[in-house]
Design a protein around this motif. Sequence first.
Motif, PDB file in Angstrom:
ATOM      1  N   ILE A   1     -74.715 -46.529   2.510  1.00 25.67           N
ATOM      2  CA  ILE A   1     -74.666 -45.074   2.343  1.00 25.67           C
ATOM      3  C   ILE A   1     -76.093 -44.547   2.306  1.00 25.67           C
ATOM      4  CG2 ILE A   1     -73.865 -43.153   0.929  1.00 25.67           C
ATOM      5  CD1 ILE A   1     -71.563 -44.801   1.978  1.00 25.67           C
ATOM      6  N   ILE A   2     -76.404 -43.591   3.175  1.00 26.47           N
ATOM      7  CA  ILE A   2     -77.744 -43.016   3.243  1.00 26.47           C
ATOM      8  C   ILE A   2     -77.644 -41.500   3.141  1.00 26.47           C
ATOM      9  CG2 ILE A   2     -79.801 -42.730   4.688  1.00 26.47           C
ATOM     10  CD1 ILE A   2     -79.263 -45.464   5.876  1.00 26.47           C
ATOM     11  N   GLY A   3     -78.510 -40.906   2.339  1.00 24.31           N
ATOM     12  CA  GLY A   3     -78.494 -39.450   2.172  1.00 24.31           C
ATOM     13  C   GLY A   3     -78.740 -39.064   0.735  1.00 24.31           C
ATOM     14  N   SER A   4     -77.965 -38.115   0.243  1.00 26.51           N
ATOM     15  CA  SER A   4     -78.184 -37.589  -1.106  1.00 26.51           C
ATOM     16  C   SER A   4     -76.854 -37.334  -1.803  1.00 26.51           C
ATOM     17  CB  SER A   4     -79.015 -36.310  -1.042  1.00 26.51           C
ATOM     18  OG  SER A   4     -78.403 -35.367  -0.179  1.00 26.51           O
ATOM     19  N   GLN A   5     -76.935 -36.875  -3.037  1.00 26.24           N
ATOM     20  CA  GLN A   5     -75.746 -36.714  -3.873  1.00 26.24           C
ATOM     21  C   GLN A   5     -74.705 -35.822  -3.215  1.00 26.24           C
ATOM     22  OE1 GLN A   5     -76.270 -34.714  -7.691  1.00 26.24           O
ATOM     23  NE2 GLN A   5     -74.803 -36.094  -8.622  1.00 26.24           N
ATOM     24  N   THR A   6     -73.458 -36.284  -3.244  1.00 20.86           N
ATOM     25  CA  THR A   6     -72.352 -35.520  -2.676  1.00 20.86           C
ATOM     26  C   THR A   6     -71.808 -34.522  -3.691  1.00 20.86           C
ATOM     27  OG1 THR A   6     -70.748 -37.219  -3.335  1.00 20.86           O
ATOM     28  CG2 THR A   6     -71.735 -37.422  -1.143  1.00 20.86           C
ATOM     29  N   ALA A   7     -70.824 -33.718  -3.256  1.00 21.41           N
ATOM     30  CA  ALA A   7     -70.338 -32.599  -4.071  1.00 21.41           C
ATOM     31  C   ALA A   7     -69.611 -33.027  -5.342  1.00 21.41           C
ATOM     32  CB  ALA A   7     -69.425 -31.704  -3.238  1.00 21.41           C
ATOM     33  N   GLY A   8     -69.159 -34.276  -5.423  1.00 21.87           N
ATOM     34  CA  GLY A   8     -68.565 -34.775  -6.658  1.00 21.87           C
ATOM     35  C   GLY A   8     -67.236 -34.148  -7.018  1.00 21.87           C
ATOM     36  N   ALA A   9     -66.365 -33.956  -6.011  1.00 27.39           N
ATOM     37  CA  ALA A   9     -65.022 -33.415  -6.253  1.00 27.39           C
ATOM     38  C   ALA A   9     -64.064 -34.084  -5.276  1.00 27.39           C
ATOM     39  CB  ALA A   9     -64.999 -31.908  -6.087  1.00 27.39           C
ATOM     40  N   ASP A  10     -63.323 -35.057  -5.776  1.00 26.71           N
ATOM     41  CA  ASP A  10     -62.443 -35.830  -4.907  1.00 26.71           C
ATOM     42  C   ASP A  10     -60.988 -35.518  -5.231  1.00 26.71           C
ATOM     43  OD1 ASP A  10     -61.830 -37.643  -2.926  1.00 26.71           O
ATOM     44  OD2 ASP A  10     -63.182 -39.179  -3.700  1.00 26.71           O
ATOM     45  N   GLY A  11     -60.086 -35.977  -4.383  1.00 27.35           N
ATOM     46  CA  GLY A  11     -58.659 -35.781  -4.635  1.00 27.35           C
ATOM     47  C   GLY A  11     -58.128 -34.489  -4.055  1.00 27.35           C
ATOM     48  N   ASN A  12     -56.879 -34.180  -4.434  1.00 26.73           N
ATOM     49  CA  ASN A  12     -56.237 -32.966  -3.916  1.00 26.73           C
ATOM     50  C   ASN A  12     -56.658 -31.752  -4.736  1.00 26.73           C
ATOM     51  OD1 ASN A  12     -54.894 -33.441  -6.318  1.00 26.73           O
ATOM     52  ND2 ASN A  12     -52.928 -32.778  -5.538  1.00 26.73           N
ATOM     53  N   VAL A  13     -56.083 -30.603  -4.420  1.00 32.23           N
ATOM     54  CA  VAL A  13     -56.405 -29.368  -5.143  1.00 32.23           C
ATOM     55  C   VAL A  13     -55.114 -28.686  -5.575  1.00 32.23           C
ATOM     56  CG1 VAL A  13     -57.550 -27.128  -5.034  1.00 32.23           C
ATOM     57  CG2 VAL A  13     -58.497 -29.057  -3.759  1.00 32.23           C
ATOM     58  N   PHE A  14     -55.001 -28.368  -6.874  1.00 37.12           N
ATOM     59  CA  PHE A  14     -53.940 -27.491  -7.363  1.00 37.12           C
ATOM     60  C   PHE A  14     -54.405 -26.054  -7.109  1.00 37.12           C
ATOM     61  CE2 PHE A  14     -52.173 -30.423 -10.937  1.00 37.12           C
ATOM     62  CZ  PHE A  14     -51.441 -31.124  -9.991  1.00 37.12           C
ATOM     63  N   GLU A  15     -53.558 -25.244  -6.488  1.00 40.88           N
ATOM     64  CA  GLU A  15     -53.932 -23.863  -6.206  1.00 40.88           C
ATOM     65  C   GLU A  15     -52.962 -22.907  -6.879  1.00 40.88           C
ATOM     66  OE1 GLU A  15     -55.696 -22.952  -2.335  1.00 40.88           O
ATOM     67  OE2 GLU A  15     -54.893 -24.885  -1.669  1.00 40.88           O
ATOM     68  N   PHE A  16     -53.508 -21.790  -7.379  1.00 41.78           N
ATOM     69  CA  PHE A  16     -52.720 -20.840  -8.137  1.00 41.78           C
ATOM     70  C   PHE A  16     -52.987 -19.417  -7.670  1.00 41.78           C
ATOM     71  CE2 PHE A  16     -54.244 -24.268 -10.955  1.00 41.78           C
ATOM     72  CZ  PHE A  16     -53.054 -24.961 -11.077  1.00 41.78           C
ATOM     73  N   ASP A  17     -51.923 -18.648  -7.523  1.00 41.73           N
ATOM     74  CA  ASP A  17     -52.034 -17.239  -7.167  1.00 41.73           C
ATOM     75  C   ASP A  17     -51.727 -16.386  -8.381  1.00 41.73           C
ATOM     76  OD1 ASP A  17     -52.714 -17.081  -4.365  1.00 41.73           O
ATOM     77  OD2 ASP A  17     -50.820 -18.092  -4.005  1.00 41.73           O
ATOM     78  N   PHE A  18     -52.641 -15.501  -8.697  1.00 44.45           N
ATOM     79  CA  PHE A  18     -52.485 -14.577  -9.799  1.00 44.45           C
ATOM     80  C   PHE A  18     -52.575 -13.146  -9.285  1.00 44.45           C
ATOM     81  CE2 PHE A  18     -54.771 -18.179 -12.065  1.00 44.45           C
ATOM     82  CZ  PHE A  18     -53.597 -18.725 -12.570  1.00 44.45           C
ATOM     83  N   SER A  19     -52.264 -12.218 -10.138  1.00 44.77           N
ATOM     84  CA  SER A  19     -52.377 -10.812  -9.764  1.00 44.77           C
ATOM     85  C   SER A  19     -53.844 -10.465  -9.545  1.00 44.77           C
ATOM     86  CB  SER A  19     -51.795  -9.924 -10.862  1.00 44.77           C
ATOM     87  OG  SER A  19     -51.863  -8.578 -10.498  1.00 44.77           O
ATOM     88  N   GLY A  20     -54.207 -10.307  -8.269  1.00 42.23           N
ATOM     89  CA  GLY A  20     -55.562  -9.906  -7.949  1.00 42.23           C
ATOM     90  C   GLY A  20     -56.498 -11.021  -7.540  1.00 42.23           C
ATOM     91  N   PHE A  21     -56.137 -12.276  -7.819  1.00 42.57           N
ATOM     92  CA  PHE A  21     -57.058 -13.344  -7.437  1.00 42.57           C
ATOM     93  C   PHE A  21     -56.329 -14.672  -7.221  1.00 42.57           C
ATOM     94  CE2 PHE A  21     -56.825 -13.672 -12.029  1.00 42.57           C
ATOM     95  CZ  PHE A  21     -56.882 -15.035 -12.294  1.00 42.57           C
ATOM     96  N   HIS A  22     -57.032 -15.579  -6.563  1.00 39.57           N
ATOM     97  CA  HIS A  22     -56.529 -16.914  -6.252  1.00 39.57           C
ATOM     98  C   HIS A  22     -57.574 -17.919  -6.724  1.00 39.57           C
ATOM     99  CE1 HIS A  22     -54.645 -20.087  -3.702  1.00 39.57           C
ATOM    100  NE2 HIS A  22     -55.888 -20.521  -3.611  1.00 39.57           N
ATOM    101  N   THR A  23     -57.119 -19.009  -7.311  1.00 38.39           N
ATOM    102  CA  THR A  23     -58.062 -20.042  -7.745  1.00 38.39           C
ATOM    103  C   THR A  23     -57.378 -21.399  -7.691  1.00 38.39           C
ATOM    104  OG1 THR A  23     -59.691 -20.642  -9.437  1.00 38.39           O
ATOM    105  CG2 THR A  23     -57.541 -19.872 -10.222  1.00 38.39           C
ATOM    106  N   GLY A  24     -58.116 -22.442  -8.092  1.00 38.68           N
ATOM    107  CA  GLY A  24     -57.559 -23.791  -8.081  1.00 38.68           C
ATOM    108  C   GLY A  24     -58.547 -24.765  -8.679  1.00 38.68           C
ATOM    109  N   PHE A  25     -58.155 -26.039  -8.747  1.00 40.79           N
ATOM    110  CA  PHE A  25     -59.051 -27.088  -9.245  1.00 40.79           C
ATOM    111  C   PHE A  25     -58.552 -28.450  -8.789  1.00 40.79           C
ATOM    112  CE2 PHE A  25     -56.252 -25.966 -12.937  1.00 40.79           C
ATOM    113  CZ  PHE A  25     -55.506 -27.135 -13.005  1.00 40.79           C
ATOM    114  N   SER A  26     -59.382 -29.469  -8.937  1.00 40.23           N
ATOM    115  CA  SER A  26     -59.000 -30.832  -8.564  1.00 40.23           C
ATOM    116  C   SER A  26     -57.744 -31.237  -9.325  1.00 40.23           C
ATOM    117  CB  SER A  26     -60.136 -31.810  -8.879  1.00 40.23           C
ATOM    118  OG  SER A  26     -61.292 -31.504  -8.128  1.00 40.23           O
ATOM    119  N   GLY A  27     -56.763 -31.798  -8.605  1.00 39.28           N
ATOM    120  CA  GLY A  27     -55.462 -32.033  -9.223  1.00 39.28           C
ATOM    121  C   GLY A  27     -55.168 -33.451  -9.664  1.00 39.28           C
ATOM    122  N   ILE A  28     -55.823 -34.444  -9.076  1.00 33.76           N
ATOM    123  CA  ILE A  28     -55.614 -35.831  -9.501  1.00 33.76           C
ATOM    124  C   ILE A  28     -56.971 -36.499  -9.680  1.00 33.76           C
ATOM    125  CG2 ILE A  28     -53.374 -36.049  -8.349  1.00 33.76           C
ATOM    126  CD1 ILE A  28     -54.759 -37.602  -6.120  1.00 33.76           C
TER     127      ILE A  28
END
Length: 549
Positions: free
Chosen positions: A475-502
């Motif tokens: 592996i050559i390069g630099s630090q990766t984003a550090g977020a692996d796995g799937n994403v839980f996504e949520f819809d709310f009134s006015g906005f959408h968000t989510g986070f790593s799920g597993i």
Amino acid sequence: MKKVVIIFLLVFSQTIFGLGSITQTEKLAATCKVWGFLKYYHPKIASGELNWDNQLLEKLPLIEKAQTKEEFSLILENWIDDLGTVKEVAPIVLSKDVKFFDKNFDLSWFNDKLFSKKLSKKLKFIEENRFQSNEEFGPSFDCFKNLKNYFNLDYTDKNTKLLMLYAYWNVVEYYFPYKYVMDQRWDKTLNEILPSVVQSNTPEDFYKVLRKTAAKLDDSHVEFHIYPSSATAKKSFYYFPATGKVIDKKLVITEILGDSLAEADNIKIGTVITKINNRSIREIIEEKRDMISASNEAAFLDKVLRSILVSESEKVNVEFMNDGKCETKEMTWFNYHDSHRNEFKKGAQKKKDKFKLLDHNIGYVNMGVIKPKNVPDMIDALKLTKAIVFDMRNYPNGTFEEIAAFLNSKEKEFCQYTMPYLNYPGRYEWTEGRKCGTENKENYKGKVIVLLNEDSISQSEWTAMCFQTAGNTTIIGSQTAGADGNVFEFDFSGFHTGFSGIGVYYPDGRETQRVGIVPDIEVKPTIKGIKEGRDEVLERALLYIETGK
């Protein structure tokens, strides 16, 4: 005599408890925890029999009036009693086959100083006789328990805003696998942001508080998108005709998105921007730090660029560094939706090779471009090379399986997961890991080089873990984003968000979240290299292939 002393101490302790004052923030934070716990643990609520959101809205006015810890606890006790008797089923036998991951799990708040002993016992009883689900964890799993969104809420109402916060805070509390690696404890975040939620006067104020809350997850998968409203629909956004990287707190142009637009202001690859509207890049970065969720600093600097290179004004003063001297220009930035739209698209979509043969019999594969249907041709073209460079400073297209079968001589496990244990919310279980490769005596025998950087996120990191099983991978390069796995996504009134799920880990249990994929050889682009048009990471890879160093 002993009996008299015990009775006296009991009465005294309850008297002292009852005399204790309690703040609004303390009440609201404790209510959030109790409401969320009952939502996921109480058999009648977790099964969907009750409209638990409405019950909260009914109880919040009573809770607001409570003046002492005793009054507050009594409201919660009566609320629980009104739900009906919880059937005693303890002990719930846990399968011996389940290997728990409990770094996230903590119900010690049952014994909060705000709670009476009676309330603490009720909560513990419900934990021990909790709802048992027949549901299996999978893509259709509903973290919100029968309420998939909160679209129709009025954010000018204080209690409705609290409901929204409670729903979000608790879904993180019980179903975010990396809660244990946040910089700040999640319950501390709750206490900090509650006053701001209560005091927010407009939906936009409220969204800003929620965005800051989401940033505390320290997860590069977290995004926060506000839906267009009557307020935002009137706004126009203007964009710089190029993109770049933050190096040494300066913004360095690495890619031109609109050729003629950039030429008009003499913007080139390697151009250094030091200020925007008389504010240094460093100042702008620090101002936005609490609004962006990122697993590490490299990912944060990558994500913050999106907000630096956009303006609500068409005219923008930009300070450039040329030959060691500062020069300020009033630039015209451009709206993607105006007549320049196609030029921006054209600049961003320049044709890139899927794979090619470099000098000295070295193969190169662009993992952001190549697709599964292209892999057989890639293998035919590069199978006799002495090394293949897999450039994963991008997002792959699901090619890991076919390429891993080419690289490996046999099947190997490359990662393992932690999944929510649905019959004990907040706890996670280790599950069978993912394997790649197959029995293949004709596997690739040359060196395998993987290039990574902060643009490598999720599938990029996961695929890199897969390619590491080949045994001859560097592996050559630099630090990766550090977020692996799937994403839980949520819809709310006015906005959408989510986070790593597993949770995603190496087979030996090593973490990848926030850490990323650690390079064997670290190398980062420099301002000098970018100006010269060099790819210093690829250059270092080619040097390693030739020298082994």
